[in-house]
Each structure stands twice: as C-alpha cells, then as structure tokens.
Design a protein around this motif. Structure first.
Motif, PDB file in Angstrom:
ATOM      1  N   ALA A 258       0.643  -1.488  -1.120  1.00 55.88           N
ATOM      2  CA  ALA A 258       0.019  -0.094  -0.190  1.00 55.88           C
ATOM      3  C   ALA A 258       0.778   1.399   0.369  1.00 55.88           C
ATOM      4  N   THR A 259       2.034   1.014   0.315  1.00 59.15           N
ATOM      5  CA  THR A 259       2.625   2.452   0.776  1.00 59.15           C
ATOM      6  C   THR A 259       3.432   2.828  -0.494  1.00 59.15           C
ATOM      7  N   TRP A 260       3.608   1.857  -1.161  1.00 61.01           N
ATOM      8  CA  TRP A 260       5.239   1.711  -2.154  1.00 61.01           C
ATOM      9  C   TRP A 260       4.792   1.700  -3.403  1.00 61.01           C
ATOM     10  N   ASP A 261       3.142   0.910  -3.763  1.00 61.93           N
ATOM     11  CA  ASP A 261       2.953   0.455  -5.214  1.00 61.93           C
ATOM     12  C   ASP A 261       2.690   1.864  -5.547  1.00 61.93           C
ATOM     13  N   LYS A 262       1.595   2.433  -5.479  1.00 63.68           N
ATOM     14  CA  LYS A 262       1.316   4.010  -6.600  1.00 63.68           C
ATOM     15  C   LYS A 262       2.595   4.875  -7.175  1.00 63.68           C
ATOM     16  N   SER A 263       4.091   4.409  -5.362  1.00 64.79           N
ATOM     17  CA  SER A 263       5.178   5.272  -6.818  1.00 64.79           C
ATOM     18  C   SER A 263       5.599   4.574  -7.338  1.00 64.79           C
ATOM     19  N   LEU A 264       5.955   3.492  -6.671  1.00 70.37           N
ATOM     20  CA  LEU A 264       6.955   2.207  -8.067  1.00 70.37           C
ATOM     21  C   LEU A 264       5.816   2.142  -9.144  1.00 70.37           C
ATOM     22  N   GLN A 265       4.717   2.376  -9.344  1.00 73.79           N
ATOM     23  CA  GLN A 265       3.695   2.386 -10.855  1.00 73.79           C
ATOM     24  C   GLN A 265       3.953   3.815 -11.491  1.00 73.79           C
TER      25      GLN A 265
END
Length: 404
Positions: A258-265
């Motif tokens: 939840a923390t990193w999914d958006k940033s990595l995408q």
C-alpha cells in the motif's frame, strides 16, 4: 605510427549531426529528422566500416517510425521491431562475430547489456513474437543503452552532450554508481522538501501526498543515466525500503504494498526501463542469494512476495504488460531454490500467455481436446437428435489445417 581508421562519414561533424537527428536535444521544436538520419545511415552501410551501434540505432528508430497501425498490420509491426531488436543484440553478443568463444550472456555481462535483452532476443527468434508493448519498451531501452554505450562518447566535449550519463555529470572524480546511490538516498531522506508546508493536510492528500514528489525525483534519477533504474532498484532492495526492517517470517506485506505501489507505478510510467530493472534485480536477489538458509529468511520471503504481487496482482495488471517474463523464468530454472521454484510456479499459474513465453502448448489435456472437437456426447442426446432427422456421419479430424 598513428592508426588509420576508415569511417563511412567524411567529417566527424556528420556523425554528430546524425546523432542529434536520432536524439534531438532538449527543447528542440523543429521537424522530425529521424527518417533522414536512417536514410543516411543506409548510405553509410553501403560504404562499409559502419559501427554496429550506428546501424542498430537506425534499425530501431526505423522500427519506431513504422509503428503505424493505420498503414501496417500489427503482425508486421511486431516483426519489424523483433528483427531490429534481434539484430541489435546479436551484433553485440554473438561469439561467432568476435573471435573468442563465449556465451551470449557472458558477452552481455562484459558489455553491460541487460541480460534480459539476450533472453528477449532468444524469445523473439525461437518462440512466439513478443507483444507489441514489450517490443516498444525494449526498443526504447535499447536506444537509451546505445546513447550511453556509444553516442554520448562521440562528442568532442562531453560537457555539451545532452543527456550525458552519470559518469560524465557526477564530476569531481566521483564514482557514477555512488553518485546515483547518494541521489536516491537523499531523496528518500527528504522526499517532501519542496512541498508547501502551509498547504492544508486535506489538500495535500488530494494532490497525492509526498509520494508523488518522491516518484518524480526517482524518475529524474532514472532518466539521468543508463544505470539509474538498476541502481535505484538496488538501493530500494538493499536499504530495506521495500522490505521493512525487523520483519519476521510469515508477516503480511500488505502495508508495504500500500505504501509503495503507487510510487513504483508512477516511476514505471515515467521511465519504462524501471520496472524491468526492478523485477530483474528482485529475481537476481532470490536466485543468487548468499544466505545460508534462504528458505527461512524473512527478506527472501518478502522479495518473493513483491515479485508475486507485481506479476499477479490486479493493481499491476497494466504496468506489467511491458515485462517479458522469459528472463525471470530462465533464472528460476537455472538457479533453482525454494523461492525461485515457488516463483516459477506462480508465474506459470498467473500468466495467461505462458505458451507465448515458454513455447509450450496449452495445458488442456489431449483427451479433453479430442472430446470437445469430435463432438462426443451421451447416447441419450444422440437418440433425441435422431428423432428430428439428425445423425452422426463421421468423427471430426482435429488436426490443424495444413497438417497431413
């Protein structure tokens, strides 16, 4: 005595002019000159002594220019991309062309060429053609690699080269990889340094919080150098960014996702080379780990869960279309351990297009195929049809068209 080098161009300025046509400098708003550059390289090819990186750049660029579904069929576009990409890789790593006999993977490592390029080349040559998304992504990564490998070094003054690699912009003799690592760690320590602290919290959440700015910083780092995506991926793995410190075996990774999914995408969207680099570094960490008991190691389990999440979850369904899983499966098969075996099984279960990757056939049994094709049904059903004048004439030969 000075060594005489024959070139197909008369003046070095001609090579620099072609380079600027293939790689327009930032802010260039003139006409697209890539087609003219490809034509000129074709003339140089006839003269002989054309460096392979120049020819490969022209082939890859020409494939991009032919990527028009209104004029060409999708199959022909895929075939053009595949031919250009295969010629680019083969010309660099084929041992038959370079004297000393070494494997293609060994040659790729020596040159700094991503090993996944070799596997994708094998896939395009001996199996089904990769998808159009994968080919577009690989072509773009190839042109970026060629810039750092060849074109950036052709300038007489590297300080004037747009998009120069980290080795040229680091300055003060600093190691280029160390320079990128420092930039990544600085961004992680101060991810929201440019945000307005007076902005209301609710408005900050609406604008994507600090993760949006952090992702933007990482995209800039990735674009600054060929090594950017790989070094960023290594820092995210080695500095316990993606894997929480003190994590225990069996703990859920949902908070990390939840923390990193958006940033990595966001990074993967801004720099297509990042996601392939991240998955390659993750699978390498699993396959070549030096941990004595990897099966019970919490970090190995977390890395496996990250790969499984990226390769199978709905959240990553769009981004992972740019991945070619051939390299991941090859590493899993060559370096088998507890986690790579699980990963290989997970990929095969979750990938609907496995036959295009492995060259295998459908998992449907031959008996099931034969039953469905021959129209076999129960006697009661046949008797019911016969009352209305229907009857079976012959069994259906299920062989493909053209097979004798």
């Amino acid at each position: 005595m000075a060594k005489v080098v024959f070139t197909p161009w008369k003046e070095h300025s001609q090579l620099l002019s072609v380079r600027n046509q293939f790689y327009p400098p930032p802010g260039y708003e003139g006409p697209d000159m890539r087609s003219k550059a490809c034509a000129l390289v074709g003339v140089w090819k006839l003269r002989g002594n054309l460096p392979h990186p120049v020819e490969a750049t022209a082939l890859l660029t020409d494939a991009i220019l032919h990527d028009d579904a209104q004029k060409n069929s999708i199959f022909s576009i895929r075939a053009t991309y595949s031919a250009a990409f295969c010629r680019f890789v083969t010309g660099l790593v084929d041992s038959k062309l370079h004297g000393q006999k070494r494997t293609m993977f060994q040659r790729a490592i020596d040159l700094g060429l991503p090993a996944s390029f070799v596997e994708l080349r094998h896939e395009a040559t001996h199996r089904e053609l990769p998808s159009l998304i994968v080919l577009r992504n690989a072509t773009q990564r190839s042109l970026e690699w060629l810039w750092d490998y060849y074109w950036a070094k052709t300038a007489l003054d590297s300080a004037l080269v747009p998009g120069a690699p980290a080795s040229e912009v680091a300055g003060n003799g600093e190691d280029p990889v160390k320079h990128i690592q420092n930039a990544v760690r600085a961004a992680l320590e101060h991810p929201a340094s440019q945000e307005d602290s007076s902005e209301p919290p609710r408005k900050k959440r609406k604008s994507g919080q600090h993760s949006s700015f952090l992702a933007t910083q990482f995209v800039s780092i990735c674009r600054a150098s060929r090594d950017g995506p790989r070094v960023l991926s290594r820092v995210l793995i080695e500095d316990s960014v993606l894997v929480p410190k003190g994590r225990k075996l069996g703990e859920s990774m949902d908070d990390s996702f939840a923390t990193w999914d958006k940033s990595l995408q966001t990074i993967a969207t801004g720099q297509p080379a990042f996601l392939p680099a991240l998955t390659e570094e993750l699978v390498n960490e699993l396959a070549f780990t030096s941990r004595s008991n990897a099966k019970t190691d919490p970090k190995c389990e977390a890395i496996y869960k990250w790969l499984d999440h990226i390769l199978r979850s709905a959240q990553w369904s769009t981004a992972r279309q740019a991945l070619s899983l051939g390299y991941i499966l090859t590493v899993c098969e060559k370096s088998a351990n507890h986690w790579t075996n699980l990963l290989k099984d997970a990929v095969r279960r979750g990938n609907d297009d496995l036959s295009a990757i492995t060259g295998g056939r459908s998992t449907v049994s031959a008996q099931t195929q034969k039953k469905s094709l021959t129209g076999t049904s129960s006697p009661g059903d046949l008797q019911g049809l016969q009352k209305y004048g229907w009857d079976t004439v012959d069994t259906w030969d299920s062989r493909p068209i053209g097979v004798v």
